[in-house]
Design a protein around this motif. Sequence first.
Motif, PDB file in Angstrom:
ATOM      1  N   PRO A  71      39.309  10.121 -19.544  1.00  6.96           N
ATOM      2  CA  PRO A  71      40.546   9.651 -20.194  1.00  6.96           C
ATOM      3  C   PRO A  71      41.584  10.769 -20.328  1.00  6.96           C
ATOM      4  O   PRO A  71      42.782  10.526 -20.197  1.00  6.96           O
ATOM      5  CB  PRO A  71      40.056   9.167 -21.565  1.00  6.96           C
ATOM      6  N   ALA A  72      41.132  11.991 -20.567  1.00  2.83           N
ATOM      7  CA  ALA A  72      42.071  13.100 -20.761  1.00  2.83           C
ATOM      8  C   ALA A  72      42.867  13.424 -19.493  1.00  2.83           C
ATOM      9  O   ALA A  72      43.902  14.091 -19.550  1.00  2.83           O
ATOM     10  CB  ALA A  72      41.322  14.342 -21.240  1.00  2.83           C
ATOM     11  N   MET A  88      44.331  11.165 -17.774  1.00  2.00           N
ATOM     12  CA  MET A  88      45.406  10.167 -17.705  1.00  2.00           C
ATOM     13  C   MET A  88      46.518  10.575 -18.658  1.00  2.00           C
ATOM     14  O   MET A  88      46.306  10.684 -19.856  1.00  2.00           O
ATOM     15  CB  MET A  88      44.882   8.776 -18.121  1.00  2.00           C
ATOM     16  N   ARG A  89      47.712  10.781 -18.127  1.00  2.00           N
ATOM     17  CA  ARG A  89      48.797  11.202 -19.017  1.00  2.00           C
ATOM     18  C   ARG A  89      49.317  10.047 -19.873  1.00  2.00           C
ATOM     19  O   ARG A  89      49.711  10.240 -21.010  1.00  2.00           O
ATOM     20  CB  ARG A  89      49.938  11.804 -18.193  1.00  2.00           C
ATOM     21  N   TYR A  90      49.313   8.854 -19.307  1.00  2.00           N
ATOM     22  CA  TYR A  90      49.727   7.670 -20.066  1.00  2.00           C
ATOM     23  C   TYR A  90      48.853   6.488 -19.694  1.00  2.00           C
ATOM     24  O   TYR A  90      48.296   6.459 -18.596  1.00  2.00           O
ATOM     25  CB  TYR A  90      51.177   7.264 -19.738  1.00  2.00           C
ATOM     26  N   ALA A 147      54.327  12.326 -14.734  1.00  2.00           N
ATOM     27  CA  ALA A 147      52.868  12.344 -14.822  1.00  2.00           C
ATOM     28  C   ALA A 147      52.305  12.481 -13.412  1.00  2.00           C
ATOM     29  O   ALA A 147      53.003  12.201 -12.424  1.00  2.00           O
ATOM     30  CB  ALA A 147      52.357  11.057 -15.458  1.00  2.00           C
ATOM     31  N   ASN A 148      51.057  12.911 -13.323  1.00  2.00           N
ATOM     32  CA  ASN A 148      50.372  12.968 -12.032  1.00  2.00           C
ATOM     33  C   ASN A 148      49.347  11.847 -11.882  1.00  2.00           C
ATOM     34  O   ASN A 148      49.042  11.421 -10.781  1.00  2.00           O
ATOM     35  CB  ASN A 148      49.685  14.322 -11.865  1.00  2.00           C
ATOM     36  N   ILE A 204      44.608   7.970 -25.162  1.00  2.00           N
ATOM     37  CA  ILE A 204      45.633   8.257 -24.156  1.00  2.00           C
ATOM     38  C   ILE A 204      46.980   7.775 -24.703  1.00  2.00           C
ATOM     39  O   ILE A 204      47.059   6.663 -25.231  1.00  2.00           O
ATOM     40  CB  ILE A 204      45.334   7.517 -22.825  1.00  2.00           C
ATOM     41  N   PRO A 205      48.056   8.581 -24.586  1.00  2.00           N
ATOM     42  CA  PRO A 205      49.379   8.098 -24.997  1.00  2.00           C
ATOM     43  C   PRO A 205      49.679   6.728 -24.373  1.00  2.00           C
ATOM     44  O   PRO A 205      49.513   6.545 -23.161  1.00  2.00           O
ATOM     45  CB  PRO A 205      50.320   9.192 -24.494  1.00  2.00           C
TER      46      PRO A 205
END
Lengths: 346, 346
Positions: free
Chosen positions: A78-79, A81-83, A133-134, A105-106
């Motif tokens: 999960p970390a 994933m930026r959003y 985000a990537n 996750i935001p």
Amino acid sequence: MLEKNKQIGRQSVKLENPVYIKSSGTVVGKMEGEGPLAEYFDMVCDTDKFGEETWEASESRMQKEAATLALGKAGCTPADMRYVFAGDLLGQNIATSFGLMDFEIPLFGLYGACSTLGEGLSLASMCLGGGYANQVLVVTSSHFASAEKQFRFPVEYANQRPLSATWTVTGSGAYVLSTQKTAVRISGFTTGRIIDYGVRDAQNMGAAMAPAAMDLIKNHLRDFNRKPGDYDRIVTGDLGSVGKEILCKLLSDEGIDITSVHEDCGMKIFDSKSQGTQSGGSGCGCAAVTLGAWYLPKLISGEYKRILFLPTGALLSQVSFNEGENVPGIAHGIVLEHVECQEETA
Amino acid sequence: MLEKNKQIGRQSVKLENPVYIKSSGTVVGKMEGEGPLAEYFDMVCDTDKFGEETWEASESRMQKEAATLALGKAGCTPADMRYVFAGDLLGQNIATSFGLMDFEIPLFGLYGACSTLGEGLSLASMCLGGGYANQVLVVTSSHFASAEKQFRFPVEYANQRPLSATWTVTGSGAYVLSTQKTAVRISGFTTGRIIDYGVRDAQNMGAAMAPAAMDLIKNHLRDFNRKPGDYDRIVTGDLGSVGKEILCKLLSDEGIDITSVHEDCGMKIFDSKSQGTQSGGSGCGCAAVTLGAWYLPKLISGEYKRILFLPTGALLSQVSFNEGENVPGIAHGIVLEHVECQEETA
């Protein structure tokens, strides 16, 4: 520096900075697990409860399982994933809030009725293509029992269903999107407007959504200067057989013939005759699991080179319906393309 | 070509391609029109009905009026807006769907509870900063009577309200965002995660949202490497006096003191003592109209050089609450900065 993404026509974007689908996770209930796509889903639950006490918690659990599957297949935590872009059909998006909370996750919470996956993939593409985000996660779900309770009657009432009724899919689909190259690229999208043709029948969602699908397809083809034959498939989310007929008629009136390439996820996921699902499947989960189970593998293999995928939504609530409002529709379209690998081009 | 927007820390973005607020529209009901900010709103309706028959239609009408005002002040028509980012508190976002339908703008429907304006401004900034649009509209609303009916009891029941209760603001705020320079810039944002501290009291939203506000502020300051004194104001959406006390205590435990710069829209919009609004105002509309009426003019004039604006949301539905779920919170933070005009810098 980034390439400037192209605004095309009134409603579309051509993504100049590539966005890719890295993985999918599909989780469904019993009925979907007995349908034509049974063998292609990642997880089938025999009870529709997924080990939970309430229908709403069951739907949340499906989102959690689908997201976990997608993350696992992408080799991500999960970390990474930026959003997360996510939503569902229930009031105040509770399936999403309680399903995705533990991932920390935001979150951008979305509501697009059954078009939510299209909305989520569009916004996620904007986000990745804009360099914000990537990697991001997109999740949506629906559950037959929680949706019937929310929109019509609790299933325990055993009310009769007309032939135009669709059957809300018990399912959740999750997608990891990335700027890192994979075999499937999101090359553009067309964002829908609310279209109201005056439909007032909460048991005929296909008729409510078909005009929005027509508007989206017409504007998409115009914006991109393409014709239906430029796509291997044009895939609507959950019009069902009733809505499909209306869509093809409406487009025919506009001089557009999609009959040879059109498919509908709601008609793919169930065998209506043997399963008694009337017009077909519906719900956010319908398009979400059918994309991952059926269309994505064909895009990965290259059997399909390019599809237009447009989940469709009917905008109503129990309150708006009881107060005599119409049921307007909306659709969000995504262009998915097969990407040649180096091995193939070499 | 576009500058690459900077991903900062875990949850934040620094916008390298400028995004500006071009105009705002604020519409409120009777109670708000009798409060301390009365003279600053664009439109006040004496009946809360706005000429409609139902509370839900009244809320839709407010969105329509607020959007029309914002468009008018920006000298724009709906066709100039490439997208609208909008949402509300009602099940299936009906205030939004029926309020904005006639504008025929491609729609991204959002749900972030009372944090929706923060979510909308974040996504709209991504969109403009990524080159996907030149002008977009952001709209949100809440209505006291439709919210009480949705979440607690119809107002006609005349139930008693505890001191921790907040008063849902009847109001809608709309904003035109643009890539064209104005006096107020959105320079970055921090996106919230769902935070659950185990609050189960639907009459104490401040306590449910304060932990999310704490998490957002802490992570924002860390991501941007700033301290509270770098802001003229840190403005929460609708914690009320009960939530404000909890927020300041939680941040103090983290070694962060925001007391000298913190304000809460829910405490600004009503005079709780004389208006009997208990802890303060709440709802999507609270932060949405207070930003436009109170903070935006001060940013335009340069009285404030930089503020952190973070609408806060409590994630619950009547169903989740009745099924015994907690009330988690979320917050979305936006950095708003005064931009010097050429006249001033010359």
